[in-house]
Scaffold this motif. Structure first.
Motif, PDB file in Angstrom:
ATOM      1  N   ASP A  94       0.859  -1.185   0.000  1.00 55.61           N
ATOM      2  CA  ASP A  94       0.000   0.000   0.000  1.00 55.61           C
ATOM      3  C   ASP A  94       0.897   1.238   0.000  1.00 55.61           C
ATOM      4  OD1 ASP A  94      -1.722   2.137   0.543  1.00 55.61           O
ATOM      5  OD2 ASP A  94      -2.965   0.963   1.912  1.00 55.61           O
ATOM      6  N   ALA A  95       0.789   2.080  -1.017  1.00 55.14           N
ATOM      7  CA  ALA A  95       1.625   3.278  -1.111  1.00 55.14           C
ATOM      8  C   ALA A  95       1.435   4.201   0.080  1.00 55.14           C
ATOM      9  CB  ALA A  95       1.314   4.026  -2.406  1.00 55.14           C
ATOM     10  N   ARG A  96       0.273   4.096   0.752  1.00 52.79           N
ATOM     11  CA  ARG A  96       0.048   4.915   1.952  1.00 52.79           C
ATOM     12  C   ARG A  96       1.035   4.543   3.058  1.00 52.79           C
ATOM     13  NH1 ARG A  96      -4.798   3.510  -0.148  1.00 52.79           N
ATOM     14  NH2 ARG A  96      -6.230   5.212  -0.759  1.00 52.79           N
ATOM     15  N   ASP A  97       1.420   3.271   3.100  1.00 50.07           N
ATOM     16  CA  ASP A  97       2.391   2.829   4.101  1.00 50.07           C
ATOM     17  C   ASP A  97       3.759   3.465   3.853  1.00 50.07           C
ATOM     18  OD1 ASP A  97       0.473   1.294   5.315  1.00 50.07           O
ATOM     19  OD2 ASP A  97       1.102  -0.590   4.363  1.00 50.07           O
ATOM     20  N   LEU A  98       4.118   3.605   2.588  1.00 55.14           N
ATOM     21  CA  LEU A  98       5.382   4.267   2.266  1.00 55.14           C
ATOM     22  C   LEU A  98       5.380   5.694   2.791  1.00 55.14           C
ATOM     23  CD1 LEU A  98       8.117   4.255   0.772  1.00 55.14           C
ATOM     24  CD2 LEU A  98       6.889   4.977  -1.284  1.00 55.14           C
ATOM     25  N   ALA A  99       4.280   6.403   2.601  1.00 54.40           N
ATOM     26  CA  ALA A  99       4.174   7.768   3.108  1.00 54.40           C
ATOM     27  C   ALA A  99       4.212   7.784   4.629  1.00 54.40           C
ATOM     28  CB  ALA A  99       2.884   8.413   2.602  1.00 54.40           C
ATOM     29  N   ALA A 100       3.573   6.807   5.269  1.00 52.03           N
ATOM     30  CA  ALA A 100       3.547   6.746   6.733  1.00 52.03           C
ATOM     31  C   ALA A 100       4.942   6.521   7.303  1.00 52.03           C
ATOM     32  CB  ALA A 100       2.598   5.637   7.196  1.00 52.03           C
ATOM     33  N   VAL A 101       5.752   5.714   6.598  1.00 51.83           N
ATOM     34  CA  VAL A 101       7.132   5.488   7.034  1.00 51.83           C
ATOM     35  C   VAL A 101       7.931   6.777   6.920  1.00 51.83           C
ATOM     36  CG1 VAL A 101       9.273   4.266   6.529  1.00 51.83           C
ATOM     37  CG2 VAL A 101       7.109   3.022   6.532  1.00 51.83           C
ATOM     38  N   LYS A 137       5.160   7.852  11.066  1.00 50.69           N
ATOM     39  CA  LYS A 137       3.941   7.327  11.695  1.00 50.69           C
ATOM     40  C   LYS A 137       3.945   5.805  11.762  1.00 50.69           C
ATOM     41  CE  LYS A 137       1.168  11.234  10.019  1.00 50.69           C
ATOM     42  NZ  LYS A 137       0.046  11.641   9.114  1.00 50.69           N
ATOM     43  N   MET A 138       4.847   5.182  11.021  1.00 49.26           N
ATOM     44  CA  MET A 138       4.912   3.727  10.958  1.00 49.26           C
ATOM     45  C   MET A 138       6.366   3.295  10.845  1.00 49.26           C
ATOM     46  SD  MET A 138       2.974   1.346   8.144  1.00 49.26           S
ATOM     47  CE  MET A 138       4.126   0.418   7.150  1.00 49.26           C
ATOM     48  N   ALA A 139       6.704   2.216  11.552  1.00 44.55           N
ATOM     49  CA  ALA A 139       8.071   1.695  11.470  1.00 44.55           C
ATOM     50  C   ALA A 139       8.292   1.032  10.122  1.00 44.55           C
ATOM     51  CB  ALA A 139       8.304   0.694  12.590  1.00 44.55           C
ATOM     52  N   GLY A 140       9.496   1.193   9.588  1.00 46.23           N
ATOM     53  CA  GLY A 140       9.814   0.576   8.312  1.00 46.23           C
ATOM     54  C   GLY A 140      11.011   1.230   7.666  1.00 46.23           C
ATOM     55  N   TYR A 141      11.273   0.852   6.418  1.00 41.64           N
ATOM     56  CA  TYR A 141      12.427   1.354   5.688  1.00 41.64           C
ATOM     57  C   TYR A 141      11.960   2.165   4.489  1.00 41.64           C
ATOM     58  CZ  TYR A 141      14.767  -2.180   8.486  1.00 41.64           C
ATOM     59  OH  TYR A 141      15.236  -2.920   9.531  1.00 41.64           O
ATOM     60  N   TYR A 182      14.630   4.523   2.638  1.00 44.51           N
ATOM     61  CA  TYR A 182      15.768   4.749   1.739  1.00 44.51           C
ATOM     62  C   TYR A 182      17.046   4.376   2.470  1.00 44.51           C
ATOM     63  CZ  TYR A 182      18.719   6.995  -1.768  1.00 44.51           C
ATOM     64  OH  TYR A 182      19.660   7.237  -2.733  1.00 44.51           O
ATOM     65  N   GLY A 183      17.985   3.797   1.723  1.00 44.72           N
ATOM     66  CA  GLY A 183      19.191   3.254   2.333  1.00 44.72           C
ATOM     67  C   GLY A 183      20.098   4.262   3.007  1.00 44.72           C
ATOM     68  N   ARG A 184      19.981   5.543   2.655  1.00 45.17           N
ATOM     69  CA  ARG A 184      20.807   6.555   3.308  1.00 45.17           C
ATOM     70  C   ARG A 184      20.410   6.724   4.774  1.00 45.17           C
ATOM     71  NH1 ARG A 184      19.485  11.812   2.623  1.00 45.17           N
ATOM     72  NH2 ARG A 184      18.852  11.418   0.458  1.00 45.17           N
ATOM     73  N   GLN A 185      19.167   6.376   5.105  1.00 48.83           N
ATOM     74  CA  GLN A 185      18.674   6.583   6.464  1.00 48.83           C
ATOM     75  C   GLN A 185      18.545   5.288   7.268  1.00 48.83           C
ATOM     76  OE1 GLN A 185      15.297   9.473   6.667  1.00 48.83           O
ATOM     77  NE2 GLN A 185      15.562   9.578   4.446  1.00 48.83           N
ATOM     78  N   GLN A 186      18.169   4.193   6.605  1.00 46.33           N
ATOM     79  CA  GLN A 186      17.966   2.947   7.335  1.00 46.33           C
ATOM     80  C   GLN A 186      18.320   1.760   6.468  1.00 46.33           C
ATOM     81  OE1 GLN A 186      14.784   2.264  10.249  1.00 46.33           O
ATOM     82  NE2 GLN A 186      13.730   4.006   9.324  1.00 46.33           N
ATOM     83  N   ASN A 187      18.749   0.686   7.142  1.00 49.15           N
ATOM     84  CA  ASN A 187      19.087  -0.559   6.472  1.00 49.15           C
ATOM     85  C   ASN A 187      18.942  -1.683   7.503  1.00 49.15           C
ATOM     86  OD1 ASN A 187      21.408  -2.697   6.083  1.00 49.15           O
ATOM     87  ND2 ASN A 187      20.914  -1.932   4.040  1.00 49.15           N
ATOM     88  N   PRO A 188      18.370  -2.829   7.134  1.00 50.00           N
ATOM     89  CA  PRO A 188      18.167  -3.908   8.117  1.00 50.00           C
ATOM     90  C   PRO A 188      19.457  -4.411   8.756  1.00 50.00           C
ATOM     91  CG  PRO A 188      16.835  -4.284   6.151  1.00 50.00           C
ATOM     92  CD  PRO A 188      17.733  -3.129   5.835  1.00 50.00           C
ATOM     93  N   THR A 189      20.524  -4.536   7.959  1.00 50.78           N
ATOM     94  CA  THR A 189      21.800  -5.012   8.505  1.00 50.78           C
ATOM     95  C   THR A 189      22.376  -3.998   9.489  1.00 50.78           C
ATOM     96  OG1 THR A 189      22.202  -6.069   6.369  1.00 50.78           O
ATOM     97  CG2 THR A 189      24.056  -5.945   7.897  1.00 50.78           C
ATOM     98  N   VAL A 190      22.290  -2.720   9.134  1.00 59.25           N
ATOM     99  CA  VAL A 190      22.787  -1.658  10.007  1.00 59.25           C
ATOM    100  C   VAL A 190      21.925  -1.571  11.275  1.00 59.25           C
ATOM    101  CG1 VAL A 190      23.192   0.828  10.194  1.00 59.25           C
ATOM    102  CG2 VAL A 190      23.772  -0.383   8.082  1.00 59.25           C
ATOM    103  N   ASN A 191      20.621  -1.719  11.121  1.00 55.66           N
ATOM    104  CA  ASN A 191      19.739  -1.672  12.288  1.00 55.66           C
ATOM    105  C   ASN A 191      20.080  -2.762  13.297  1.00 55.66           C
ATOM    106  OD1 ASN A 191      18.407   0.509  11.255  1.00 55.66           O
ATOM    107  ND2 ASN A 191      16.386  -0.442  11.214  1.00 55.66           N
ATOM    108  N   ALA A 192      20.429  -3.952  12.796  1.00 61.30           N
ATOM    109  CA  ALA A 192      20.805  -5.045  13.700  1.00 61.30           C
ATOM    110  C   ALA A 192      22.056  -4.679  14.493  1.00 61.30           C
ATOM    111  CB  ALA A 192      21.032  -6.324  12.897  1.00 61.30           C
TER     112      ALA A 192
END
Length: 412
Positions: free
Chosen positions: A41-48, A52-56, A58-68
């Motif tokens: 849902d494109a609305r989820d992308l906007a919420a991130v 308003k919602m946890a998620g990823y 763009y790689g400049r700001q977040q990355n799953p490997t870096v988050n770990a």
């Protein structure tokens, strides 16, 4: 497995990735190289994007490997959250850029590492006042506090002369005056010391050094301890004055520092650093024990004029180091006899390597005045106790007899 809070440092660190249930049951968080993310849902992308919602997004700001890796260091430092950067210097610069404004004043250790000192002097060009003081004395820090002081920055153990800051005394001062207390824990690592115990607001670690430990990846980390009251800090933009007040400072650092500057830690480096960090306690214990024995050897050698190491009883802050730290570190410096050419000495070493890094598994040595502190000039070096024949050592995990033999033959 036992509850995370019931486990010891080593066990909790070894199982950090597994505790977050990584993909396919792997034991290490995989390397995620994608820089873009999508949602059904494109609305989820906007919420991130809007927080308003946890998620990823763009790689400049977040990355799953870096988050770990961020989660792992947060647990090490007993903080509430961490933010990764491409290097330790990026972490320091981005944090100060995000939290300070023209007209603000900060207090910093007079014994800062050369690059950090250079950075702070650059901030002066943008209207931020900087006072360099002797942070081994909380009284000296107190005397430097002004009406516009916002932050105090110090390292746990100074590089290369190994002065140990009055970390507890400065922490009390910062609490009394409502100042951000930023402690660089690189020289000690979270295995030897946790700055949250002295009231630090933020903790900096150069992951390149002891946490990564193998000289194969650059990285830096800022950990928020949750101790600072951001509701009283005027420099937080209205945009970020929402949600948990304890996270306002970190949110602004991530948005105005990490996002806007883009000093992003890559996933490959994050993976190397995470794997290296698993053996941090074992490596640090061994390196510290080696440093103690090497310092004692050098202290009694007639060809060495002076040894700088907090583990020696004559070190000015020896008792403080013993009370604060689990061990007294793997960094030391020596002043060679006047008639020894420091370059000839380094060239005679066979096991010890002439190199500029710190916290490696191998013992590294460098002529301080001619390299990492050369740009400061002779006058400033003299004020910091750095002479032309000073050698800084980052002691590794080799067999101690081999290190002692190498020094013996090089000094003969």
């Amino acid at each position: 497995m036992n509850n995370d809070n019931d486990q010891g440092f080593i066990t909790r660190n070894l199982h950090a990735d597994r505790a977050d249930k990584p993909e396919h049951g792997v034991l290490h968080k995989p390397i995620h190289t994608s820089v873009a993310y999508t949602y059904d849902d494109a609305r989820d992308l906007a919420a991130v994007f809007q927080g308003k919602m946890a998620g990823y997004n763009y790689g400049r700001q977040q990355n799953p490997t870096v988050n770990a890796l961020q989660t792992r260091i947060t647990k090490m430092e007993q903080g509430i959250t961490s933010t990764a950067f491409a290097t330790g210097m990026a972490a320091i610069g981005s944090t100060l850029f995000a939290l300070l404004r023209a007209g603000d004043h900060m207090i910093a250790s007079a014994f800062l590492f050369g690059n950090t000192n250079s950075l702070f002097n650059s901030f002066r060009n943008f209207g931020i006042e900087v006072s360099f003081v002797d942070t081994t004395s909380a009284d000296a820090v107190a005397a430097a506090i002004q009406g516009n002081t916002r932050l105090v920055f110090t390292e746990t153990i100074a590089n290369p002369v190994t002065q140990v800051a009055d970390l507890a005394g400065i922490g009390q001062l910062c609490q009394q005056h409502g100042l951000i207390y930023l402690v660089d824990n690189t020289m000690t690592s979270p295995w030897l010391f946790r700055p949250v115990s002295v009231g630090a607001s933020f903790v900096i670690n150069s992951l390149t050094k002891t946490i990564g430990g193998h000289g194969n990846a650059l990285g830096g980390m800022l950990t928020d301890t949750g101790l600072f009251d951001w509701s009283r800090y005027d420099n937080i933009f209205d945009t970020y004055r929402k949600g948990d007040v304890k996270l306002w400072g970190t949110t602004q650092v991530r948005k105005k520092g990490l996002r806007d500057f883009g000093a992003t830690l890559g996933p490959e480096a994050a993976h190397h650093l995470a794997v290296g960090s698993e053996t941090l306690p074992l490596r640090m214990d061994r390196a510290c024990d080696n440093a103690q024995k090497l310092a004692e050897f050098c202290d009694s050698h007639p060809r060495i004029r002076k040894v700088y190491y907090p583990g020696l009883s004559h070190h000015p802050q020896h008792e403080r180091a013993r009370s604060l730290f689990k061990k007294t570190g793997s960094i030391m410096s020596i002043d060679l006899a006047h008639d020894i050419d420091c370059f000839d000495f380094l060239n005679r070493l066979q096991c010890v390597i002439a190199s500029s890094n710190l916290g490696d598994t191998r013992t590294l040595a460098i002529p301080v005045a001619h390299t990492i502190f050369f740009e400061m000039g002779a006058e400033r070096r003299a004020s910091m106790g750095i002479g032309d024949n000073m050698i800084r050592l980052s002691v590794g995990i080799e067999d101690i007899d081999d290190l002692l033999h190498d020094f013996s033959q090089a000094l003969a």
